[in-house]
Design an enzyme around this catalytic site. Sequence first.
Site, PDB file in Angstrom:
ATOM      1  N   CYS A   1       0.801  -1.280   0.150  1.00 15.05           N
ATOM      2  CA  CYS A   1       0.067   0.023  -0.069  1.00 15.05           C
ATOM      3  C   CYS A   1       0.911   1.195   0.091  1.00 15.05           C
ATOM      4  CB  CYS A   1      -0.993   0.028   1.207  1.00 15.05           C
ATOM      5  SG  CYS A   1      -0.170  -0.680   2.940  1.00 15.05           S
ATOM      6  N   SER A   2       0.973   2.014   1.185  1.00 18.71           N
ATOM      7  CA  SER A   2       1.516   3.245   1.081  1.00 18.71           C
ATOM      8  C   SER A   2       2.193   3.661   2.378  1.00 18.71           C
ATOM      9  CB  SER A   2       0.511   4.344   0.827  1.00 18.71           C
ATOM     10  OG  SER A   2      -0.565   4.465   1.794  1.00 18.71           O
ATOM     11  N   CYS A   3       2.713   2.517   3.194  1.00 16.11           N
ATOM     12  CA  CYS A   3       3.235   2.731   4.570  1.00 16.11           C
ATOM     13  C   CYS A   3       4.314   3.653   4.396  1.00 16.11           C
ATOM     14  CB  CYS A   3       3.469   1.329   5.262  1.00 16.11           C
ATOM     15  SG  CYS A   3       2.121   0.246   5.317  1.00 16.11           S
TER      16      CYS A   3
HETATM   17 CO   LIG Z   1       1.705  -0.015   3.134  1.00 19.96          CO
END
Ligand SMILES: [Co+2]
Length: 192
Positions: free
Chosen positions: A95-97
């Site tokens: 995702c976009s951590c």
């Molecule tokens: Co992520």
Amino acid sequence: MDLRVRALETLLVRKGYVDPAAIDRLIETYEVQVGPHNGARVVARAWADPAYADWLARDATAAIASLGYSGRQGEHMVAVFNTADTHYMVVCTLCSCYPWPVLGLPPVWYKSAAYRSRAVMAPRAVLADFGVTLPADIQVRVWDSTAEVRYLVIPQRPGGTDGWSEDRLASLVTRDSMIGTGLAQAPAVAAP
Ligand SMILES: [Co+2]
């Protein structure tokens, strides 16, 4: 997209699920207070103070919190140090951590499917897209964020910066250099 977001916001506010003032405060926090300038202080301190760098390597969460940067998405920090042999890059393939307390909110490209897949499959090609060409004998290692761990790349200290203050050093530390898609700026580039 703009219309959809506004429609959603109107609904949430009307139903009393969100408070517009609270949203404004959140946005302001991440626009003004929290951002890559925080991470740059961490890197500059690590460059200037070997004892701090050592602490950062052993317990990044505590070392970073000691400078006042902690909170959501920064609960489990790991600092990875670029060396003459190894260059690190960070991605979240799922995702976009991203380490909010030190870097703020992630740039759009960090969240894109293209970056998330290519950073793993072809890191050198991604680096080239960012204008970074590393010698072939430098190993490129990619760290994939987990549900908890957030990575901060400590770029190599540029030459010609002996005796520089932490403030001056921090001015050389770009956001991308702390994700690993860039390098710290050379002094000449940063000079006014
Ligand atoms: Co992520």
